[in-house]
Design a protein around this motif. Structure first.
Motif, PDB file in Angstrom:
ATOM      1  N   SER A  33       0.828  -1.211   0.000  1.00 43.33           N
ATOM      2  CA  SER A  33       0.000   0.000   0.000  1.00 43.33           C
ATOM      3  C   SER A  33       0.860   1.258   0.000  1.00 43.33           C
ATOM      4  CB  SER A  33      -0.941   0.006   1.203  1.00 43.33           C
ATOM      5  OG  SER A  33      -0.205  -0.029   2.411  1.00 43.33           O
ATOM      6  N   SER A  34       2.058   1.182   0.568  1.00 45.86           N
ATOM      7  CA  SER A  34       2.964   2.343   0.578  1.00 45.86           C
ATOM      8  C   SER A  34       3.325   2.755  -0.841  1.00 45.86           C
ATOM      9  CB  SER A  34       4.252   2.021   1.334  1.00 45.86           C
ATOM     10  OG  SER A  34       3.987   1.774   2.681  1.00 45.86           O
ATOM     11  N   ILE A  35       3.635   1.770  -1.678  1.00 36.50           N
ATOM     12  CA  ILE A  35       3.970   2.057  -3.073  1.00 36.50           C
ATOM     13  C   ILE A  35       2.760   2.640  -3.779  1.00 36.50           C
ATOM     14  CG2 ILE A  35       4.640   1.043  -5.294  1.00 36.50           C
ATOM     15  CD1 ILE A  35       6.938   1.102  -3.374  1.00 36.50           C
ATOM     16  N   SER A  36       1.624   2.030  -3.570  1.00 37.01           N
ATOM     17  CA  SER A  36       0.395   2.499  -4.201  1.00 37.01           C
ATOM     18  C   SER A  36       0.095   3.941  -3.830  1.00 37.01           C
ATOM     19  CB  SER A  36      -0.773   1.598  -3.787  1.00 37.01           C
ATOM     20  OG  SER A  36      -1.982   2.087  -4.282  1.00 37.01           O
ATOM     21  N   HIS A  37       0.243   4.277  -2.563  1.00 40.15           N
ATOM     22  CA  HIS A  37      -0.040   5.634  -2.090  1.00 40.15           C
ATOM     23  C   HIS A  37       0.963   6.652  -2.636  1.00 40.15           C
ATOM     24  CE1 HIS A  37      -2.502   4.100   1.604  1.00 40.15           C
ATOM     25  NE2 HIS A  37      -2.990   3.698   0.444  1.00 40.15           N
ATOM     26  N   ILE A  38       2.209   6.257  -2.756  1.00 35.44           N
ATOM     27  CA  ILE A  38       3.230   7.160  -3.310  1.00 35.44           C
ATOM     28  C   ILE A  38       2.995   7.362  -4.803  1.00 35.44           C
ATOM     29  CG2 ILE A  38       5.692   7.379  -3.851  1.00 35.44           C
ATOM     30  CD1 ILE A  38       6.225   6.076  -1.075  1.00 35.44           C
ATOM     31  N   LEU A  39       2.734   6.274  -5.524  1.00 33.21           N
ATOM     32  CA  LEU A  39       2.518   6.377  -6.969  1.00 33.21           C
ATOM     33  C   LEU A  39       1.257   7.169  -7.312  1.00 33.21           C
ATOM     34  CD1 LEU A  39       3.537   2.787  -8.179  1.00 33.21           C
ATOM     35  CD2 LEU A  39       4.857   4.910  -8.344  1.00 33.21           C
ATOM     36  N   SER A  40       0.262   7.121  -6.448  1.00 30.17           N
ATOM     37  CA  SER A  40      -0.976   7.861  -6.700  1.00 30.17           C
ATOM     38  C   SER A  40      -0.883   9.319  -6.257  1.00 30.17           C
ATOM     39  CB  SER A  40      -2.156   7.189  -5.988  1.00 30.17           C
ATOM     40  OG  SER A  40      -2.046   7.359  -4.573  1.00 30.17           O
ATOM     41  N   GLY A  41       0.169   9.653  -5.510  1.00 27.47           N
ATOM     42  CA  GLY A  41       0.334  11.018  -5.022  1.00 27.47           C
ATOM     43  C   GLY A  41      -0.336  11.263  -3.688  1.00 27.47           C
ATOM     44  N   ARG A  42      -0.935  10.232  -3.116  1.00 25.24           N
ATOM     45  CA  ARG A  42      -1.619  10.381  -1.824  1.00 25.24           C
ATOM     46  C   ARG A  42      -0.629  10.674  -0.700  1.00 25.24           C
ATOM     47  NH1 ARG A  42      -5.132   5.771   1.359  1.00 25.24           N
ATOM     48  NH2 ARG A  42      -5.387   6.984   3.263  1.00 25.24           N
ATOM     49  N   ASN A  43       0.500   9.947  -0.715  1.00 23.14           N
ATOM     50  CA  ASN A  43       1.530  10.127   0.317  1.00 23.14           C
ATOM     51  C   ASN A  43       2.842  10.549  -0.320  1.00 23.14           C
ATOM     52  OD1 ASN A  43      -0.381   9.136   2.087  1.00 23.14           O
ATOM     53  ND2 ASN A  43       0.715   7.238   2.534  1.00 23.14           N
ATOM     54  N   LYS A  44       3.644  11.259   0.457  1.00 23.91           N
ATOM     55  CA  LYS A  44       4.993  11.616   0.028  1.00 23.91           C
ATOM     56  C   LYS A  44       5.947  10.545   0.546  1.00 23.91           C
ATOM     57  CE  LYS A  44       4.147  16.564   0.149  1.00 23.91           C
ATOM     58  NZ  LYS A  44       4.522  17.845   0.756  1.00 23.91           N
ATOM     59  N   PRO A  45       7.043  10.294  -0.191  1.00 25.83           N
ATOM     60  CA  PRO A  45       7.995   9.271   0.271  1.00 25.83           C
ATOM     61  C   PRO A  45       8.762   9.761   1.495  1.00 25.83           C
ATOM     62  CG  PRO A  45       8.846  10.398  -1.650  1.00 25.83           C
ATOM     63  CD  PRO A  45       7.444  10.897  -1.455  1.00 25.83           C
ATOM     64  N   SER A  46       8.969   8.866   2.424  1.00 24.84           N
ATOM     65  CA  SER A  46       9.765   9.191   3.608  1.00 24.84           C
ATOM     66  C   SER A  46      11.245   9.010   3.298  1.00 24.84           C
ATOM     67  CB  SER A  46       9.379   8.273   4.769  1.00 24.84           C
ATOM     68  OG  SER A  46       9.750   6.936   4.466  1.00 24.84           O
ATOM     69  N   LEU A  47      12.091   9.530   4.144  1.00 20.33           N
ATOM     70  CA  LEU A  47      13.535   9.329   3.981  1.00 20.33           C
ATOM     71  C   LEU A  47      13.851   7.840   4.046  1.00 20.33           C
ATOM     72  CD1 LEU A  47      16.438  10.293   3.726  1.00 20.33           C
ATOM     73  CD2 LEU A  47      16.476  10.627   6.207  1.00 20.33           C
ATOM     74  N   ASP A  48      13.197   7.133   4.951  1.00 20.88           N
ATOM     75  CA  ASP A  48      13.402   5.691   5.082  1.00 20.88           C
ATOM     76  C   ASP A  48      13.076   4.975   3.765  1.00 20.88           C
ATOM     77  OD1 ASP A  48      13.969   3.283   6.632  1.00 20.88           O
ATOM     78  OD2 ASP A  48      11.805   2.893   6.503  1.00 20.88           O
ATOM     79  N   PHE A  49      11.994   5.382   3.118  1.00 18.40           N
ATOM     80  CA  PHE A  49      11.598   4.797   1.842  1.00 18.40           C
ATOM     81  C   PHE A  49      12.676   5.041   0.791  1.00 18.40           C
ATOM     82  CE2 PHE A  49       9.734   5.143  -2.362  1.00 18.40           C
ATOM     83  CZ  PHE A  49       9.010   3.968  -2.457  1.00 18.40           C
ATOM     84  N   VAL A  50      13.134   6.277   0.672  1.00 17.06           N
ATOM     85  CA  VAL A  50      14.157   6.632  -0.320  1.00 17.06           C
ATOM     86  C   VAL A  50      15.435   5.843  -0.067  1.00 17.06           C
ATOM     87  CG1 VAL A  50      15.632   8.512  -1.152  1.00 17.06           C
ATOM     88  CG2 VAL A  50      13.195   8.922  -0.744  1.00 17.06           C
ATOM     89  N   LEU A  51      15.831   5.727   1.180  1.00 16.97           N
ATOM     90  CA  LEU A  51      17.051   4.980   1.509  1.00 16.97           C
ATOM     91  C   LEU A  51      16.905   3.493   1.197  1.00 16.97           C
ATOM     92  CD1 LEU A  51      18.128   6.739   4.826  1.00 16.97           C
ATOM     93  CD2 LEU A  51      19.118   6.999   2.534  1.00 16.97           C
ATOM     94  N   LYS A  52      15.716   2.944   1.398  1.00 13.94           N
ATOM     95  CA  LYS A  52      15.490   1.533   1.053  1.00 13.94           C
ATOM     96  C   LYS A  52      15.620   1.320  -0.454  1.00 13.94           C
ATOM     97  CE  LYS A  52      12.718   0.142   4.981  1.00 13.94           C
ATOM     98  NZ  LYS A  52      11.485  -0.465   5.478  1.00 13.94           N
ATOM     99  N   VAL A  53      15.101   2.257  -1.230  1.00 19.71           N
ATOM    100  CA  VAL A  53      15.206   2.144  -2.694  1.00 19.71           C
ATOM    101  C   VAL A  53      16.664   2.192  -3.117  1.00 19.71           C
ATOM    102  CG1 VAL A  53      14.679   3.256  -4.903  1.00 19.71           C
ATOM    103  CG2 VAL A  53      12.909   3.113  -3.140  1.00 19.71           C
ATOM    104  N   THR A  54      17.405   3.181  -2.620  1.00 21.25           N
ATOM    105  CA  THR A  54      18.804   3.331  -3.046  1.00 21.25           C
ATOM    106  C   THR A  54      19.704   2.238  -2.478  1.00 21.25           C
ATOM    107  OG1 THR A  54      19.226   4.936  -1.272  1.00 21.25           O
ATOM    108  CG2 THR A  54      18.619   5.811  -3.435  1.00 21.25           C
ATOM    109  N   SER A  55      19.328   1.649  -1.368  1.00 21.28           N
ATOM    110  CA  SER A  55      20.106   0.537  -0.819  1.00 21.28           C
ATOM    111  C   SER A  55      19.889  -0.741  -1.612  1.00 21.28           C
ATOM    112  CB  SER A  55      19.734   0.279   0.640  1.00 21.28           C
ATOM    113  OG  SER A  55      20.113   1.361   1.440  1.00 21.28           O
ATOM    114  N   GLU A  56      18.654  -0.986  -2.003  1.00 20.07           N
ATOM    115  CA  GLU A  56      18.317  -2.210  -2.743  1.00 20.07           C
ATOM    116  C   GLU A  56      18.771  -2.143  -4.197  1.00 20.07           C
ATOM    117  OE1 GLU A  56      17.226  -5.973  -3.521  1.00 20.07           O
ATOM    118  OE2 GLU A  56      17.180  -5.078  -1.522  1.00 20.07           O
TER     119      GLU A  56
END
Length: 116
Positions: A34-57
């Motif tokens: 649901s986090s991805i869905s909410h970010i892709l739809s513009g409902r939620n903004k990405p958190s720093l934790d989210f961004v770091l998980k993307v760049t780490s993976e």
């Protein structure tokens, strides 16, 4: 400030490049689907934790590119005009040392790293 619409487009580009659906992408970086869905739809903004998980993976995703569109994607891609295999080969012959990586720093504080 991060432009959320542009961030979403860059996130979609990462998913497309790696041929991942939103749910597979979420599983891969360890967040709820649901986090991805909410970010892709513009409902939620990405958190720093989210961004770091993307760049780490995904080691090919530069944090500056993901957040602001500055730099290149994928970050480990070596363009033909920037560095060629002969550059690495010639340097080994001249100095007796082998180049492991080249880092280019830009005046805006970003950088690109090239590895052999």
């Amino acid at each position: 400030m991060v432009n959320i619409t542009a961030f979403t487009e860059r996130l979609k580009k990462v998913m497309e490049t790696h041929e991942l659906s939103a749910s597979t992408f979420a599983d891969k970086i360890g967040v709820q689907r649901s986090s991805i869905s909410h970010i892709l739809s513009g409902r939620n903004k990405p958190s720093l934790d989210f961004v770091l998980k993307v760049t780490s993976e995904f080691s090919d995703v530069d944090i500056h590119w993901l957040l602001n569109g500055k730099g290149m994607y994928p970050k480990n891609k070596i363009s033909e005009t920037t560095a060629t295999p002969s550059l690495f080969e010639d340097s080994e012959k001249v100095s007796g040392k082998k180049i492991q990586r080249i880092v280019v720093f830009y005046d805006d504080g970003t950088f690109d790293e090239y590895q052999k």
